[in-house]
Design an enzyme around this catalytic site. Structure first.
Site, short mmCIF file in Angstrom:
data_model
loop_
_atom_site.label_atom_id
_atom_site.label_comp_id
_atom_site.label_asym_id
_atom_site.label_seq_id
_atom_site.Cartn_x
_atom_site.Cartn_y
_atom_site.Cartn_z
N SER A 44 0.80 -1.22 0.00
CA SER A 44 0.00 0.00 0.00
C SER A 44 0.84 1.28 0.00
O SER A 44 0.35 2.33 -0.39
CB SER A 44 -0.92 0.02 1.22
OG SER A 44 -0.16 -0.11 2.40
N ASP A 353 -4.63 7.07 8.12
CA ASP A 353 -5.77 6.22 8.50
C ASP A 353 -5.40 5.16 9.52
O ASP A 353 -6.10 4.17 9.68
CB ASP A 353 -6.36 5.56 7.25
CG ASP A 353 -5.31 4.72 6.52
OD1 ASP A 353 -4.14 4.68 6.96
OD2 ASP A 353 -5.65 4.09 5.50
N HIS A 356 -1.46 4.09 7.00
CA HIS A 356 -0.72 4.74 5.93
C HIS A 356 -0.39 6.20 6.26
O HIS A 356 -1.04 6.80 7.11
CB HIS A 356 -1.54 4.68 4.64
CG HIS A 356 -1.99 3.28 4.32
ND1 HIS A 356 -3.28 2.85 4.52
CD2 HIS A 356 -1.30 2.22 3.88
CE1 HIS A 356 -3.37 1.57 4.20
NE2 HIS A 356 -2.18 1.16 3.82
#
Ligand SMILES: *[C@@H]1O[C@H](CO)[C@@H](O)[C@H](O)[C@H]1NC(C)=O
Ligand SMILES: *[C@@H]1O[C@H](CO)[C@@H](O)[C@H](O)[C@H]1NC(C)=O
Ligand SMILES: *[C@@H]1O[C@H](CO)[C@@H](O)[C@H](O)[C@H]1NC(C)=O
Ligand SMILES: *[C@@H]1O[C@H](CO)[C@@H](O)[C@H](O)[C@H]1NC(C)=O
Length: 389
Positions: A44, A353, A356
């Site tokens: 990610s 979040d 990240h």
């Protein structure tokens, strides 16, 4: 004026020429590599739409600070890989898995959120880790490369305007940011830190295999990020894997950060080995760990606040709830109410979040690494092709 009047004097003319030459060189040399394409592999930290294409879009408020809506990224805006692409004046990378609207002329992104180096024995549904582990990303790259050669052989195929030139596979930059999830996957399965540590040689071994294969296919310039201090991330800290005495003075879980550094150590040894095995490759190892750790532990100094709190989340010490992620709603009196909203000013937050980094943090990280101060060898990204001169 003065100068122009006397410019016919040879000595001065030569000085001027030398000066102009220097200026021209400086301009060109800012990015002497001029990469025509970037091929990215990862999780990610660099997913620009892969997991979203396969498993559903990362919803609002992801993307709000830059894209003004969801854009396949787990972030309020751009990722480090986006800033890298922009620094070479290349378009942002399309995710390989994104079937519509993609344009791979200047590269492709094989990263997906939740990806690991080693294939996992659990499904995404069970554990949250992506089935597109590094070996799968490599299968996809392999197929992409093979099909581009076919497409480029055809005279007027519609896909010619959507794929790189064949030679761009050797002239391009190969970027990697993967490994963190291999470590957390073990910990979330309740393995001890020592057990996870024992799996690191296998993890870096599989990483090495992929780099060698890409080299065999012509890849020459590699830019490899090590893994960050995941012991400072709310999603790890909130899992109650922490026992007293393991939290350092900054509030991070010491043994997890040590595990990350252990992995990084092994990764660096692997890179050294690869340099010996692959003499024509320029391999840059980038110490993302130190950059992120400095940012988190000295947040105020760099203009950020609440380094351990998520900007977008819900409740608790870290504004993070495992069951109600960023953008999450709960049913109250039969109505869906948005409870995990974004904070007022993501530009001063580091964590987006709970998992990240924010765009602001990503930009800061990029600014630190772009000039090579955290690289081995210590050269700027614009020279990451140095073996090709
Ligand atoms: C998955 O299971 C196989 C067979 O037991 C094992 O060799 C492999 O290491 C496991 N992979 C992971 C990531 O745990
Ligand atoms: C894809 O992008 C390239 C470069 O930005 C551009 O030249 C090309 O026309 C685009 N392809 C299509 C089909 O729009
Ligand atoms: C790990 O341990 C915790 C606490 O004992 C437990 O709730 C959880 O189900 C375990 N997870 C797995 C995957 O076994
Ligand atoms: C690299 O850039 C960072 C951030 O702008 C700066 O602090 C650092 O001094 C630079 N390092 C070098 C070697 O130029």
């Amino acid at each position: 004026m003065e100068f122009r009047r006397r410019s016919y004097f040879p000595a001065e003319a030569i000085t001027l020429l030398l000066l102009l030459n220097q200026v021209a060189n400086a301009t060109i040399n800012k990015h002497p590599c001029n990469f025509p394409a970037i091929f990215n592999f990862g999780d990610s930290n660099s997913d620009t739409g892969g997991l979203s294409a396969a498993f559903g879009q990362a919803g609002a408020p992801h993307g709000e600070s830059f894209f003004h809506g969801p854009a396949g990224r787990y972030c309020d805006g751009r990722l480090v890989i986006d800033f890298i692409a922009q620094s070479f004046r290349l378009p942002l990378l399309s995710a390989f898995l994104d079937a519509l609207g993609s344009n791979f002329t200047h590269g492709a992104n094989f990263a997906t959120a939740g990806s690991t180096i080693r294939p996992q024995n659990t499904t995404l549904h069970q554990s949250g880790f992506s089935p597109f582990s590094l070996n799968v990303q490599w299968y996809q790259f392999n197929d992409f490369h093979r099909r581009v050669r076919t497409i480029r052989d055809e005279d007027d195929g519609v896909f010619r305007r959507l794929v790189p030139k064949v030679e761009d596979f050797s002239r391009g930059l190969y970027t990697f940011d993967i490994g963190q999830n291999d470590l957390t996957a073990g910990l979330f399965l309740n393995l001890t830190v020592d057990q996870v540590r024992a799996s690191v040689p296998d993890i870096v071994g599989q990483f090495k295999t992929v780099i060698k294969d890409i080299y065999d296919q012509g890849g020459r310039s590699f830019w490899i990020h090590n893994t960050g201090p995941f012991g400072c991330l709310p999603y790890v800290m909130a899992r109650q894997l922490i026992t007293a005495g393991q939290v350092d003075k900054y509030g991070c879980v010491g043994p997890f950060n040590e595990l990350a550094q252990f992995f990084n150590h092994r990764l660096k040894e692997t890179v050294d080995q690869l340099r010996e095995d692959l003499p024509k490759a320029a391999i840059t190892y980038v110490d993302i760990y130190s950059v992120k750790y400095a940012l988190i532990t000295q947040a105020t100094r760099y203009g950020f606040v609440h380094p351990l709190r998520a900007c977008c989340g819900h409740g608790g010490k870290y504004n993070f709830n495992l069951h109600i992620g960023c953008g999450g709603k709960v049913k109250i009196n039969g109505k869906d109410i948005l409870v995990a909203k974004a904070c007022e000013d993501p530009a001063v937050m580091i964590n987006w979040d709970g998992i990240h980094y924010t765009q602001a943090a990503n930009k800061w990280i990029f600014d630190q690494i772009v000039n090579g101060s955290f690289s081995d060898p210590p050269i700027p990204i614009g020279l990451a092709c140095h073996k090709q001169f």
